[in-house]
Design a protein around this motif. Sequence first.
Motif, PDB file in Angstrom:
ATOM      1  N   GLY A   1       0.681  -1.177   0.469  1.00 60.74           N
ATOM      2  CA  GLY A   1      -0.331  -0.351   0.061  1.00 60.74           C
ATOM      3  C   GLY A   1       1.050   1.449  -0.049  1.00 60.74           C
ATOM      4  N   THR A   2       1.714   0.924  -0.720  1.00 63.82           N
ATOM      5  CA  THR A   2       2.965   1.938  -0.926  1.00 63.82           C
ATOM      6  C   THR A   2       3.427   2.648  -2.315  1.00 63.82           C
ATOM      7  N   THR A   3       4.107   4.020  -2.186  1.00 57.54           N
ATOM      8  CA  THR A   3       4.165   4.258  -3.742  1.00 57.54           C
ATOM      9  C   THR A   3       5.839   3.211  -4.205  1.00 57.54           C
ATOM     10  N   ILE A   4       5.789   4.187  -5.340  1.00 56.55           N
ATOM     11  CA  ILE A   4       7.129   3.449  -5.556  1.00 56.55           C
ATOM     12  C   ILE A   4       8.554   4.159  -5.152  1.00 56.55           C
TER      13      ILE A   4
ATOM     14  N   MET B   1      12.631   5.510  -1.478  1.00 57.55           N
ATOM     15  CA  MET B   1      13.068   6.024  -0.440  1.00 57.55           C
ATOM     16  C   MET B   1      13.553   4.633   0.664  1.00 57.55           C
ATOM     17  N   ALA B   2      12.661   3.852   0.557  1.00 57.49           N
ATOM     18  CA  ALA B   2      12.784   2.931   1.795  1.00 57.49           C
ATOM     19  C   ALA B   2      14.103   1.869   1.191  1.00 57.49           C
TER      20      ALA B   2
ATOM     21  N   GLN C   1      11.342  12.334   6.956  1.00 62.52           N
ATOM     22  CA  GLN C   1      12.565  11.009   8.082  1.00 62.52           C
ATOM     23  C   GLN C   1      12.331   9.457   7.198  1.00 62.52           C
ATOM     24  N   MET C   2      13.908   9.441   7.449  1.00 66.56           N
ATOM     25  CA  MET C   2      14.533   7.947   7.226  1.00 66.56           C
ATOM     26  C   MET C   2      14.261   7.108   8.245  1.00 66.56           C
ATOM     27  N   ALA C   3      13.989   6.321   8.729  1.00 64.01           N
ATOM     28  CA  ALA C   3      13.227   6.030  10.097  1.00 64.01           C
ATOM     29  C   ALA C   3      14.681   4.827   9.708  1.00 64.01           C
ATOM     30  N   THR C   4      16.149   5.595   9.826  1.00 64.38           N
ATOM     31  CA  THR C   4      17.215   4.757   9.620  1.00 64.38           C
ATOM     32  C   THR C   4      17.814   3.967  11.301  1.00 64.38           C
TER      33      THR C   4
ATOM     34  N   ASP D   1      13.974  -3.351  11.186  1.00 60.60           N
ATOM     35  CA  ASP D   1      12.925  -3.950  10.487  1.00 60.60           C
ATOM     36  C   ASP D   1      12.505  -3.017   8.864  1.00 60.60           C
ATOM     37  N   PRO D   2      12.457  -3.936   7.950  1.00 63.12           N
ATOM     38  CA  PRO D   2      12.618  -3.277   6.917  1.00 63.12           C
ATOM     39  C   PRO D   2      11.128  -3.019   6.547  1.00 63.12           C
ATOM     40  N   ALA D   3      10.422  -3.931   6.898  1.00 62.40           N
ATOM     41  CA  ALA D   3       8.902  -3.150   6.053  1.00 62.40           C
ATOM     42  C   ALA D   3       8.589  -2.342   7.485  1.00 62.40           C
ATOM     43  N   ARG D   4       9.287  -1.964   9.162  1.00 61.17           N
ATOM     44  CA  ARG D   4       8.624  -0.640   9.227  1.00 61.17           C
ATOM     45  C   ARG D   4       9.390   0.527   8.702  1.00 61.17           C
ATOM     46  N   ARG D   5      10.664  -0.070   8.427  1.00 62.36           N
ATOM     47  CA  ARG D   5      10.961   1.771   7.794  1.00 62.36           C
ATOM     48  C   ARG D   5      10.441   2.413   5.982  1.00 62.36           C
ATOM     49  N   LEU D   6       9.816   1.281   5.958  1.00 64.59           N
ATOM     50  CA  LEU D   6       9.130   1.433   4.854  1.00 64.59           C
ATOM     51  C   LEU D   6       7.661   2.519   4.994  1.00 64.59           C
ATOM     52  N   GLY D   7       6.951   1.409   6.006  1.00 68.91           N
ATOM     53  CA  GLY D   7       5.733   2.147   6.628  1.00 68.91           C
ATOM     54  C   GLY D   7       5.397   3.417   7.303  1.00 68.91           C
ATOM     55  N   ALA D   8       6.971   3.860   7.905  1.00 72.46           N
ATOM     56  CA  ALA D   8       7.621   5.005   8.438  1.00 72.46           C
ATOM     57  C   ALA D   8       7.714   5.807   7.888  1.00 72.46           C
TER      58      ALA D   8
END
Length: 465
Positions: A263-266, A271-272, A323-326, A330-337
């Motif tokens: 449910g995210t964009t390209i 960015m992730a 915010q890059m969530a570095t 967890d890759p999924a949590r980074r993408l969501g943030a």
Amino acid sequence: MATPIDPTSTAFLLAENRSMPMHVGGLQLFKKPEGAGRGYLREMYEAMLDVDDVAPLFLKHPHRSVRTGAQLVWKPDEQFDIEYHVRHSALPKPGRIRELFDLLGRLHGQRLAWERPLWEAHLIEGLRDGRVAMYTKTHHALVDGVSAMRLLASVLSTDPDERDMPPPWGVHPTRRAPSRAEKAALSEVPLAALRGAMGITAEAAGMPSALVKTIRKGLRNETSALSLHAPRTIFNQDITGSRRFAADDWPVERLRAIGKATGTTINDVVMAMCSGAMRTYLLELGALPDRPLVAMVPVGLNAKQSQIASAEGGNAVGAVMVQMATDLDDPARRLGAIHRSMKDGKEALSSMTPVQILAMSAIGQAPAILTPILKMQGIVRPPYNLIISNVPGPRTTHYWNGAQLLGTYPLSIPINGMALNITCTSYDGNMAFGLTGCRRTVPHLQRLLTYLDDELSALERAAGL
């Protein structure tokens, strides 16, 4: 005839110094046409020199004197020498991509001379796989990344049999000239934005609510259109004038599949990928800060003016701070943030007019632009840690006089306090990442390509693909 230089372009010119050449660049890789002989590269080079009319954008250079009131203006070059701007080079053996990237790093670190039009093109042979490379660089005062990409696309064709096509600096017979009203609209945007940032236009009256909301988010470390919190990293220090470049591309379909499943964009996935790669890279160096990195993501202001920008140059961009969530492993949590941060930024911009967006971006980027001009490095905190751009390119296979364009890779601008720039370009089903960094400040830059690939695979696993 001299013409005024808009405030945005003037800022790019004044910020430039030996450590910070302010030009954008591009690498294009071509496949020779079937039946091309040994002299094909020489013929291609001579065709690029043989231009009846050079586009006005490529004839002007900055100038100031007593007559201009010490103000910078664009002045046409009355002694234009195309052989100075268009050059033919060859790689040393063994002719790997590594040798090509080394050459581009050296070329990209050299400033453009103000007494000449601010661009160069280098046709490069010697790749052992037979591909032909072309590297171009143009000062950011003339074009932004979107304008540069559209300028390139304007001289390419989807027909492999089409010939007699001019190079980007030639006047294309089918290129539509902008109307007087369109020229005025484009030229007024930066000036209006500068006035808006200073609060002296009627449109600035609509600024307070958006400004207060955005600053409140910034103070709470919830980035949107303005960042007031960015941790110091190895990238946020003074840089040298030397450059290192690395690039690679991945199928857009892989990114699209992740976006669809989550449910995210390209662009969120791009960015992730950068976030995960930066986390791995900084962990390996023992330099990952506890707080998340902040990236500045440029955005275009007016799609209706994009075709004008391609022919006339210019810089009409705002910015979202993401915010890059570095700090998340967890890759999924980074993408969501990242998705939530990007959404917040887009919502903030959607409530503003183009003038207000530019005004807000001017406030957010003031430390980055004014710090080198005022020589305040180390005094002003970095507003963000790195710059990540995504510039759309042609979606189908294109050719230049029968030579197939295999890939296009952007080179951009590191600055003092921001030693790494990541720019992405889509073309013909692939997403290309171009990494430009200070050679001394960003060690082992090429490793980021491996980490980007690893992160794409990790995101696929997290999405159940």
